[in-house]
Design a protein around this motif. Structure first.
Motif, PDB file in Angstrom:
ATOM      1  N   MET A 256       0.847  -1.187   0.000  1.00 46.18           N
ATOM      2  CA  MET A 256       0.000   0.000   0.000  1.00 46.18           C
ATOM      3  C   MET A 256       0.880   1.235   0.000  1.00 46.18           C
ATOM      4  O   MET A 256       2.077   1.165   0.312  1.00 46.18           O
ATOM      5  CB  MET A 256      -0.941   0.014   1.212  1.00 46.18           C
ATOM      6  CG  MET A 256      -1.947  -1.118   1.255  1.00 46.18           C
ATOM      7  SD  MET A 256      -3.153  -0.940   2.603  1.00 46.18           S
ATOM      8  CE  MET A 256      -4.092   0.475   1.984  1.00 46.18           C
ATOM      9  N   ASP A 257       0.305   2.372  -0.358  1.00 41.61           N
ATOM     10  CA  ASP A 257       1.047   3.630  -0.410  1.00 41.61           C
ATOM     11  C   ASP A 257       0.486   4.615   0.603  1.00 41.61           C
ATOM     12  O   ASP A 257      -0.627   4.449   1.114  1.00 41.61           O
ATOM     13  CB  ASP A 257       0.965   4.249  -1.816  1.00 41.61           C
ATOM     14  CG  ASP A 257       1.630   3.376  -2.870  1.00 41.61           C
ATOM     15  OD1 ASP A 257       2.739   2.885  -2.593  1.00 41.61           O
ATOM     16  OD2 ASP A 257       1.038   3.191  -3.949  1.00 41.61           O
ATOM     17  N   GLU A 258       1.254   5.657   0.878  1.00 43.91           N
ATOM     18  CA  GLU A 258       0.793   6.718   1.772  1.00 43.91           C
ATOM     19  C   GLU A 258      -0.473   7.358   1.209  1.00 43.91           C
ATOM     20  O   GLU A 258      -0.582   7.586   0.006  1.00 43.91           O
ATOM     21  CB  GLU A 258       1.889   7.766   1.947  1.00 43.91           C
ATOM     22  CG  GLU A 258       3.120   7.236   2.683  1.00 43.91           C
ATOM     23  CD  GLU A 258       4.233   8.268   2.774  1.00 43.91           C
ATOM     24  OE1 GLU A 258       4.030   9.393   2.301  1.00 43.91           O
ATOM     25  OE2 GLU A 258       5.315   7.941   3.325  1.00 43.91           O
ATOM     26  N   GLY A 259      -1.414   7.642   2.086  1.00 48.51           N
ATOM     27  CA  GLY A 259      -2.694   8.198   1.658  1.00 48.51           C
ATOM     28  C   GLY A 259      -3.759   7.146   1.443  1.00 48.51           C
ATOM     29  O   GLY A 259      -4.948   7.467   1.369  1.00 48.51           O
ATOM     30  N   GLY A 260      -3.333   5.875   1.324  1.00 47.79           N
ATOM     31  CA  GLY A 260      -4.300   4.799   1.175  1.00 47.79           C
ATOM     32  C   GLY A 260      -5.025   4.516   2.480  1.00 47.79           C
ATOM     33  O   GLY A 260      -4.560   4.884   3.564  1.00 47.79           O
ATOM     34  N   THR A 261      -6.168   3.866   2.385  1.00 51.21           N
ATOM     35  CA  THR A 261      -6.957   3.542   3.568  1.00 51.21           C
ATOM     36  C   THR A 261      -6.575   2.167   4.093  1.00 51.21           C
ATOM     37  O   THR A 261      -6.688   1.170   3.377  1.00 51.21           O
ATOM     38  CB  THR A 261      -8.465   3.567   3.258  1.00 51.21           C
ATOM     39  OG1 THR A 261      -8.826   4.872   2.784  1.00 51.21           O
ATOM     40  CG2 THR A 261      -9.279   3.244   4.506  1.00 51.21           C
ATOM     41  N   ALA A 262      -6.103   2.137   5.324  1.00 50.53           N
ATOM     42  CA  ALA A 262      -5.733   0.871   5.967  1.00 50.53           C
ATOM     43  C   ALA A 262      -6.908   0.358   6.775  1.00 50.53           C
ATOM     44  O   ALA A 262      -7.672   1.128   7.352  1.00 50.53           O
ATOM     45  CB  ALA A 262      -4.521   1.070   6.868  1.00 50.53           C
ATOM     46  N   ALA A 263      -7.036  -0.951   6.809  1.00 44.79           N
ATOM     47  CA  ALA A 263      -8.114  -1.585   7.568  1.00 44.79           C
ATOM     48  C   ALA A 263      -7.549  -2.809   8.281  1.00 44.79           C
ATOM     49  O   ALA A 263      -6.546  -3.378   7.843  1.00 44.79           O
ATOM     50  CB  ALA A 263      -9.260  -1.982   6.636  1.00 44.79           C
ATOM     51  N   PRO A 264      -8.171  -3.217   9.381  1.00 40.30           N
ATOM     52  CA  PRO A 264      -7.681  -4.392  10.108  1.00 40.30           C
ATOM     53  C   PRO A 264      -7.555  -5.609   9.200  1.00 40.30           C
ATOM     54  O   PRO A 264      -8.475  -5.943   8.451  1.00 40.30           O
ATOM     55  CB  PRO A 264      -8.755  -4.604  11.178  1.00 40.30           C
ATOM     56  CG  PRO A 264      -9.327  -3.240  11.407  1.00 40.30           C
ATOM     57  CD  PRO A 264      -9.323  -2.587  10.058  1.00 40.30           C
ATOM     58  N   GLY A 265      -6.402  -6.251   9.253  1.00 43.04           N
ATOM     59  CA  GLY A 265      -6.173  -7.449   8.457  1.00 43.04           C
ATOM     60  C   GLY A 265      -5.713  -7.194   7.037  1.00 43.04           C
ATOM     61  O   GLY A 265      -5.367  -8.140   6.325  1.00 43.04           O
ATOM     62  N   MET A 266      -5.705  -5.930   6.588  1.00 43.18           N
ATOM     63  CA  MET A 266      -5.273  -5.618   5.227  1.00 43.18           C
ATOM     64  C   MET A 266      -3.754  -5.392   5.216  1.00 43.18           C
ATOM     65  O   MET A 266      -3.269  -4.460   5.851  1.00 43.18           O
ATOM     66  CB  MET A 266      -5.985  -4.362   4.715  1.00 43.18           C
ATOM     67  CG  MET A 266      -5.642  -4.005   3.277  1.00 43.18           C
ATOM     68  SD  MET A 266      -6.519  -2.512   2.737  1.00 43.18           S
ATOM     69  CE  MET A 266      -8.211  -3.118   2.805  1.00 43.18           C
ATOM     70  N   PRO A 267      -2.984  -6.232   4.503  1.00 40.99           N
ATOM     71  CA  PRO A 267      -1.519  -6.104   4.524  1.00 40.99           C
ATOM     72  C   PRO A 267      -1.040  -4.774   3.950  1.00 40.99           C
ATOM     73  O   PRO A 267      -1.548  -4.301   2.931  1.00 40.99           O
ATOM     74  CB  PRO A 267      -1.051  -7.271   3.652  1.00 40.99           C
ATOM     75  CG  PRO A 267      -2.199  -8.225   3.616  1.00 40.99           C
ATOM     76  CD  PRO A 267      -3.430  -7.366   3.695  1.00 40.99           C
ATOM     77  N   ILE A 268      -0.064  -4.180   4.635  1.00 42.44           N
ATOM     78  CA  ILE A 268       0.574  -2.953   4.163  1.00 42.44           C
ATOM     79  C   ILE A 268       1.989  -3.255   3.684  1.00 42.44           C
ATOM     80  O   ILE A 268       2.406  -2.794   2.626  1.00 42.44           O
ATOM     81  CB  ILE A 268       0.610  -1.900   5.287  1.00 42.44           C
ATOM     82  CG1 ILE A 268      -0.810  -1.596   5.783  1.00 42.44           C
ATOM     83  CG2 ILE A 268       1.278  -0.613   4.800  1.00 42.44           C
ATOM     84  CD1 ILE A 268      -0.847  -0.707   7.018  1.00 42.44           C
ATOM     85  N   LEU A 269       2.705  -4.058   4.458  1.00 43.26           N
ATOM     86  CA  LEU A 269       4.067  -4.462   4.117  1.00 43.26           C
ATOM     87  C   LEU A 269       4.212  -5.963   4.365  1.00 43.26           C
ATOM     88  O   LEU A 269       3.435  -6.557   5.111  1.00 43.26           O
ATOM     89  CB  LEU A 269       5.094  -3.715   4.982  1.00 43.26           C
ATOM     90  CG  LEU A 269       5.119  -2.187   4.933  1.00 43.26           C
ATOM     91  CD1 LEU A 269       6.028  -1.659   6.038  1.00 43.26           C
ATOM     92  CD2 LEU A 269       5.591  -1.682   3.573  1.00 43.26           C
ATOM     93  N   VAL A 270       5.229  -6.548   3.723  1.00 45.26           N
ATOM     94  CA  VAL A 270       5.616  -7.925   4.024  1.00 45.26           C
ATOM     95  C   VAL A 270       7.020  -7.877   4.595  1.00 45.26           C
ATOM     96  O   VAL A 270       7.923  -7.292   4.002  1.00 45.26           O
ATOM     97  CB  VAL A 270       5.576  -8.823   2.783  1.00 45.26           C
ATOM     98  CG1 VAL A 270       6.033 -10.234   3.138  1.00 45.26           C
ATOM     99  CG2 VAL A 270       4.174  -8.860   2.190  1.00 45.26           C
ATOM    100  N   LEU A 271       7.188  -8.488   5.774  1.00 50.45           N
ATOM    101  CA  LEU A 271       8.475  -8.478   6.461  1.00 50.45           C
ATOM    102  C   LEU A 271       8.959  -9.910   6.629  1.00 50.45           C
ATOM    103  O   LEU A 271       8.217 -10.777   7.103  1.00 50.45           O
ATOM    104  CB  LEU A 271       8.326  -7.810   7.836  1.00 50.45           C
ATOM    105  CG  LEU A 271       9.583  -7.688   8.699  1.00 50.45           C
ATOM    106  CD1 LEU A 271      10.586  -6.743   8.041  1.00 50.45           C
ATOM    107  CD2 LEU A 271       9.216  -7.182  10.091  1.00 50.45           C
ATOM    108  N   GLU A 272      10.206 -10.155   6.220  1.00 53.78           N
ATOM    109  CA  GLU A 272      10.804 -11.479   6.357  1.00 53.78           C
ATOM    110  C   GLU A 272      11.976 -11.404   7.319  1.00 53.78           C
ATOM    111  O   GLU A 272      12.771 -10.464   7.260  1.00 53.78           O
ATOM    112  CB  GLU A 272      11.253 -12.026   5.008  1.00 53.78           C
ATOM    113  CG  GLU A 272      10.095 -12.295   4.052  1.00 53.78           C
ATOM    114  CD  GLU A 272      10.518 -13.093   2.835  1.00 53.78           C
ATOM    115  OE1 GLU A 272      11.684 -13.537   2.792  1.00 53.78           O
ATOM    116  OE2 GLU A 272       9.687 -13.263   1.923  1.00 53.78           O
TER     117      GLU A 272
END
Length: 210
Positions: A149-165
């Motif tokens: 996702m990008d800045e300004g986008g709408t985040a919601a519970p459970g919606m991935p923003i980043l993937v971290l390994e």
């Protein structure tokens, strides 16, 4: 992942292809609804445990906290008055100046108002705890492998923003001919090569499954 047929080597080793993956991968998301105010990392960045990754706008939450704080102040004032009224009626009842019913009603009123005060304080505690969800931090040290996702986008519970390994140890899974399984034992050394990254390293077999 490229697929190759297993081939025997002159030193009696076996060449197979496999899949390399991190021991731990997580999809970073938020527990609150809101638009993304700032993403502090980019794909490929190495991050430390606890490092700030994403900030969710909390203006709505701040407004709600101000509203609940006002409710707490109002409930505290009402509770003080109810306690004073109860103490006064208790003294009057001892002097036989008010009836048992009047004192009982005053006691019930005090109990009800104090219960409302506790509810208001609990609501404020819950709102304050929500602010921790506005700052999303890395649960472990690792590498940001995807930004979804990008800045300004709408985040919601459970919606991935980043993937971290997770950085460090890697898992490698590979298939071998069934005829070779009896000769492969846990603990045996394995030489591995990741051509796309020009990496060479040595590991050990941890598990053999038929």
């Amino acid at each position: 992942v490229s697929t190759y047929s297993p081939t025997a080597q002159s030193d009696n080793s076996l060449l197979v292809s496999g899949m390399v993956s991190s021991k731990q991968t997580t999809f970073v998301s938020t527990r609150m609804m809101g638009y993304i105010h700032k993403i502090h990392v980019k794909q490929g960045d190495h991050v430390a445990k606890g490092q700030l990754l994403v900030t969710i706008n909390s203006d709505d939450l701040k407004a709600k906290r101000a509203q609940v704080q006002a409710m707490v102040v109002e409930a505290e004032a009402a509770a003080r008055n109810a306690n004073k009224d109860y103490d006064r009626y208790k003294a009057l009842h001892a002097q036989k100046s008010v009836s048992d019913k009047e004192q009982e009603n005053m006691q019930l009123n005090r109990t009800s108002i104090n219960a409302k005060l506790q509810m208001a304080r609990q609501s404020l505690k819950e709102v304050n705890s929500m602010f921790s969800y506005a700052d999303i931090r890395a649960p472990f040290a690792g590498t940001v492998t995807r930004k979804m996702m990008d800045e300004g986008g709408t985040a919601a519970p459970g919606m991935p923003i980043l993937v971290l390994e997770q950085t460090g140890d890697l898992d490698v899974e590979a298939s071998v001919p069934e005829s070779s399984i009896p000769f492969i034992k846990p603990g045996m050394p394995v030489r591995m090569e990741v051509k796309s990254q020009d990496l060479h390293f040595v590991g050990h077999i941890s598990e053999v499954s038929p």
